[in-house]
Write a protein that holds these residues in place. Sequence first.
Motif, PDB file in Angstrom:
ATOM      1  N   GLY A 110       0.654  -1.502  -0.041  1.00 44.36           N
ATOM      2  CA  GLY A 110      -0.001   0.005   0.006  1.00 44.36           C
ATOM      3  C   GLY A 110       0.940   1.150   0.289  1.00 44.36           C
ATOM      4  O   GLY A 110       0.745   2.502  -0.827  1.00 44.36           O
ATOM      5  N   THR A 111       2.011   1.081   1.335  1.00 43.93           N
ATOM      6  CA  THR A 111       2.660   2.116   0.959  1.00 43.93           C
ATOM      7  C   THR A 111       3.774   2.202  -0.490  1.00 43.93           C
ATOM      8  O   THR A 111       4.293   3.633  -0.711  1.00 43.93           O
ATOM      9  N   ALA A 112       3.893   1.703  -1.402  1.00 44.65           N
ATOM     10  CA  ALA A 112       4.693   1.686  -2.176  1.00 44.65           C
ATOM     11  C   ALA A 112       3.803   2.550  -2.970  1.00 44.65           C
ATOM     12  O   ALA A 112       4.257   3.036  -4.236  1.00 44.65           O
ATOM     13  N   PHE A 113       2.234   2.045  -3.568  1.00 41.41           N
ATOM     14  CA  PHE A 113       1.604   2.574  -4.485  1.00 41.41           C
ATOM     15  C   PHE A 113       1.913   4.449  -4.677  1.00 41.41           C
ATOM     16  O   PHE A 113       1.627   4.941  -4.955  1.00 41.41           O
ATOM     17  N   CYS A 114       1.240   4.658  -2.728  1.00 44.99           N
ATOM     18  CA  CYS A 114       1.482   5.663  -2.346  1.00 44.99           C
ATOM     19  C   CYS A 114       2.536   6.722  -2.253  1.00 44.99           C
ATOM     20  O   CYS A 114       2.279   7.457  -3.277  1.00 44.99           O
ATOM     21  N   ALA A 115       3.598   5.779  -2.380  1.00 45.88           N
ATOM     22  CA  ALA A 115       5.108   6.581  -3.045  1.00 45.88           C
ATOM     23  C   ALA A 115       5.137   6.728  -4.328  1.00 45.88           C
ATOM     24  O   ALA A 115       5.672   7.529  -4.669  1.00 45.88           O
ATOM     25  N   LEU A 116       4.551   5.577  -4.903  1.00 47.84           N
ATOM     26  CA  LEU A 116       4.971   6.073  -6.081  1.00 47.84           C
ATOM     27  C   LEU A 116       4.372   7.129  -7.531  1.00 47.84           C
ATOM     28  O   LEU A 116       4.415   7.862  -8.162  1.00 47.84           O
ATOM     29  N   SER A 117       2.961   7.334  -6.624  1.00 48.10           N
ATOM     30  CA  SER A 117       2.073   8.485  -6.857  1.00 48.10           C
ATOM     31  C   SER A 117       2.358   9.845  -6.985  1.00 48.10           C
ATOM     32  O   SER A 117       1.990  10.240  -7.223  1.00 48.10           O
ATOM     33  N   ILE A 118       3.529   9.907  -6.081  1.00 50.01           N
ATOM     34  CA  ILE A 118       4.502  10.897  -6.156  1.00 50.01           C
ATOM     35  C   ILE A 118       5.704  11.362  -6.505  1.00 50.01           C
ATOM     36  O   ILE A 118       6.280  12.202  -7.172  1.00 50.01           O
TER      37      ILE A 118
ATOM     38  N   MET B  84      -7.394   0.424  -5.113  1.00 45.58           N
ATOM     39  CA  MET B  84      -5.846   0.899  -5.457  1.00 45.58           C
ATOM     40  C   MET B  84      -6.018   1.631  -6.495  1.00 45.58           C
ATOM     41  O   MET B  84      -5.566   3.096  -6.581  1.00 45.58           O
ATOM     42  N   LEU B  85      -6.786   2.031  -7.867  1.00 43.67           N
ATOM     43  CA  LEU B  85      -6.631   3.208  -8.584  1.00 43.67           C
ATOM     44  C   LEU B  85      -7.371   4.104  -7.493  1.00 43.67           C
ATOM     45  O   LEU B  85      -6.546   5.333  -7.942  1.00 43.67           O
ATOM     46  N   GLY B  86      -7.860   4.383  -6.959  1.00 41.51           N
ATOM     47  CA  GLY B  86      -7.592   5.840  -5.301  1.00 41.51           C
ATOM     48  C   GLY B  86      -7.071   5.815  -5.217  1.00 41.51           C
ATOM     49  O   GLY B  86      -6.096   7.289  -4.827  1.00 41.51           O
ATOM     50  N   VAL B  87      -6.112   4.709  -5.199  1.00 43.69           N
ATOM     51  CA  VAL B  87      -5.331   5.625  -3.805  1.00 43.69           C
ATOM     52  C   VAL B  87      -4.179   5.941  -4.672  1.00 43.69           C
ATOM     53  O   VAL B  87      -3.224   7.174  -3.406  1.00 43.69           O
ATOM     54  N   LEU B  88      -3.666   5.491  -5.694  1.00 48.24           N
ATOM     55  CA  LEU B  88      -2.881   6.104  -6.611  1.00 48.24           C
ATOM     56  C   LEU B  88      -3.363   8.224  -6.658  1.00 48.24           C
ATOM     57  O   LEU B  88      -2.515   8.516  -6.697  1.00 48.24           O
TER      58      LEU B  88
END
Lengths: 196, 176
Positions: A110-118, B84-88
């Motif tokens: 979960g945190t990897a996706f969050c970090a990827l998003s920025i 997960m799309l929302g998480v991004l």
Amino acid sequence: MGPFVITEIISENTNFLLAFVIGIGFGFVLESSGFSSSRKLAGMFYGYDTTVLKVFFTAAITAMLGLLFFSLFGWIDLSLIYINPTFLWSTIIGGVIMGAGFIIGGFCPGTAFCALSIGKIDALAFVGGLFIGIFAFTEGYPLIEELYKAEYLGIPTINESLGLSRGVFALILIVVAVAMFWIGEWAEKKFPREEY
Amino acid sequence: MNTQKDKSKKYLNPYVGGVLLGLVLLAAYMISGRGLGASGALKSAIVASVETVAPSHAENAAFYKEYAETHSGSPLKSWLVFEMLGVLIGGFLSGALAGRLKWKVEHNPKITSKTRIVFAVLGGILFGFGAQLGRGCTSGSALSGMASLSLSGFISMAFIFGTAFMLAYFFRKLWI
């Protein structure tokens, strides 16, 4: 009465739409709490930053108490919510492998996706690794199936296993969490790092 | 110490963040009857890819067969995929508001970017595999499992964090 999709208050498609909305909230809170930084996450294991401990346990307690109160108010039927089944060996060994992945890679999924998003490129590398690891599991499944399904204990809750009521266990967990927060605050003073 | 103070101001207070995360998790239970998750969405993507690229393999290999028997419809039409799309999007919005959007390899100055990337891939492989074996990752198994008071959630949390603490000494050069 909840869960809304199971009691058919909302449709399956509305459920998917709300999943997207909930995901936005999930990603937003993770990022604003600093979970998009691997060095902040890893700080947990060296004592210089215990944000993970504080956020994780506060969240678990908030949701646990929310479920408890909502069920007392008659807003949610707890017998309809999903409780993760317990397969003892795969839970333990899976947990050990994930723990190794955490300290080596600095993220969880979960945190990897969050970090990827920025824009964190190390998070992109971690996500690439996740795909390889999951694919190794799905392809290697025949070899692992026995371990995966061994020692099935049903779907017990921890309070049942300990012979306690939901409320008494919740109180104990809160006391334990507050003690850990205190240790966390102490550790951050004892092992400070100015910049990371 | 000033730099640390400035940094912590930019992030949300961890206890406030925890309460907000708990409310998001509670909403997930209230709406769908299940908690949050992350690794499950990647599994859906892999199953969907295998079914598309190698349909005969997907029909014969044990894992995909079992998956198809227990899940109806396209693997991508799953709650966790939408979540997960929302998480991004949510992560991006928070990063944009706080001025944190930037392409970078974040690493300890004592190691190179290349070392960081290699270990990130290795860690990802382990985490991905472990999350399948353990039927969920930190979100789906540990956090949601604890909120629903499932026994496996507490076991999972103890072994994920316990192992990371025990191995921290051996990998200290990566972080401190």
